[in-house]
Write an enzyme that holds these catalytic residues in place. Structure first.
Site, PDB file in Angstrom:
ATOM      1  N   ARG A   1      51.244  43.732  61.220  1.00 15.50           N
ATOM      2  CA  ARG A   1      50.937  42.757  62.269  1.00 15.50           C
ATOM      3  C   ARG A   1      50.266  43.371  63.504  1.00 15.50           C
ATOM      4  NH1 ARG A   1      51.844  40.876  58.218  1.00 15.50           N
ATOM      5  NH2 ARG A   1      53.248  39.174  57.682  1.00 15.50           N
TER       6      ARG A   1
ATOM      7  N   GLU B   1      55.249  38.450  68.050  1.00 19.13           N
ATOM      8  CA  GLU B   1      54.034  38.445  67.243  1.00 19.13           C
ATOM      9  C   GLU B   1      52.960  37.595  67.903  1.00 19.13           C
ATOM     10  OE1 GLU B   1      52.892  36.777  62.798  1.00 19.13           O
ATOM     11  OE2 GLU B   1      54.702  37.979  63.039  1.00 19.13           O
TER      12      GLU B   1
ATOM     13  N   SER C   1      54.693  32.093  63.735  1.00 13.29           N
ATOM     14  CA  SER C   1      55.858  32.962  63.904  1.00 13.29           C
ATOM     15  C   SER C   1      55.902  33.553  65.310  1.00 13.29           C
ATOM     16  CB  SER C   1      55.826  34.095  62.882  1.00 13.29           C
ATOM     17  OG  SER C   1      55.916  33.591  61.570  1.00 13.29           O
TER      18      SER C   1
END
Length: 296
Positions: free
Chosen positions: A160, A280, A209
């Site tokens: 990520r 995130e 998310s």
């Protein structure tokens, strides 16, 4: 290259939150993108790329930057010789349609990621056991100094994240895929979409998310669920009753509401599990989370 001023960003984000960008541009070609980035550098402005507006939380007061949304030839996708060749602004949905029609598999996981190719490179997006790093061959990165192709290693793709700087924009990307019958691709996508719909609040306004999954036996969502946070609400924002790693705009939510929920979630995760969750979602503008043990 037209530079607009004070363009509201809330309507361009999936969560529907956020104030205006001081400057805004929609480059259609690499030349226009280079021009926009050179202009921003000359003005001493930060650059933010909006994409489809997922994975973004924009401050209520907006962002003092040049916001970009890639369009035109920078949003086109096609297949050739086993490659998916796509502009940074191409949506994952369009790319998946192109690959299925060409009988190329490996991009199916992206059906769970409501974003663009460039955004996927920038954060090494992934789902269901795969990510951009697994299929990306190279990406064309543009800055005020020009354009250059970079490999996944040169992009620094990790879980990520990437090594790309805010003033560097992915204008194009090439993905190496494998032959696969279109019907098998269709079946896989249908299965993944059904799993996503069953587990996530796909019919609500969210930015995707909230936190990265920690190095722990529990995912971020399971951890926050164990903390009793499903449905927890602060003014117009609430942690999804369906999946605790999503924040919903439950009605006229402000960025400060969502940020307060994130701070509370981090506090409880640290208190209950000793884990400092890392967000995130990208925070744009005057937004900053307090240390994990504190709330707003």
């Amino acid at each position: 290259m037209t530079i607009e001023e004070n363009v509201p960003l809330g309507k361009l984000t999936t969560v529907g939150i956020g104030g205006p960008a001081r400057h805004f541009a929609r480059p259609h070609t690499i030349a226009e993108l280079e021009e926009a980035l050179a202009w921003a550098a000359g003005e001493g402005l930060r650059v933010v790329t909006i994409g489809l507006g997922s994975n973004l939380l924009v401050a209520d007061g907006g962002v003092d930057a040049l916001a970009l949304r890639l369009e035109g030839e920078l949003a086109v996708a096609a297949t050739e010789d086993g490659l998916l060749v796509a502009g940074g602004g191409a949506t994952n949905a369009v790319c998946l349609h192109r690959t299925r029609a060409a009988g190329l598999g490996g991009f199916e996981f992206a059906c769970a990621i409501p974003g663009t190719v460039g955004g996927g490179v920038q954060m090494n997006a992934g789902a269901y056991g795969s990510d951009w790093a697994a299929i990306l061959e190279r990406a064309l990165v543009v800055s005020a100094e020009g354009a250059e192709w970079r490999t996944p290693g040169e992009l620094g793709l990790e879980y990520r994240r990437s090594a790309l700087q805010p003033e560097e924009v992915v204008a194009r990307a090439e993905f190496r895929l494998e032959p696969k019958p279109p019907e098998e691709i269709k079946e896989t996508v249908a299965e993944l979409q059904a799993r996503r719909k069953a587990a996530q609040p796909t019919n609500k306004r969210t930015f995707g998310s909230v936190f990265k999954n920690p190095e722990h036996e529990l995912s971020a969502g399971r951890m926050l669920e164990a903390c009793g946070l499903r449905g927890h609400r602060i003014r117009g924002a609430q942690i999804s009753p369906r999946h605790a790693n999503f924040i919903e705009n439950a009605g006229e939510a402000r960025a400060t509401d969502a940020l307060a929920l994130m701070a509370e979630a981090r506090r409880r995760a640290l208190e209950e599990f000793g884990v400092e969750l890392e967000h995130e979602v990208r925070l744009l503008g005057a937004l900053e989370l307090p240390p994990a043990g504190q709330t707003l």
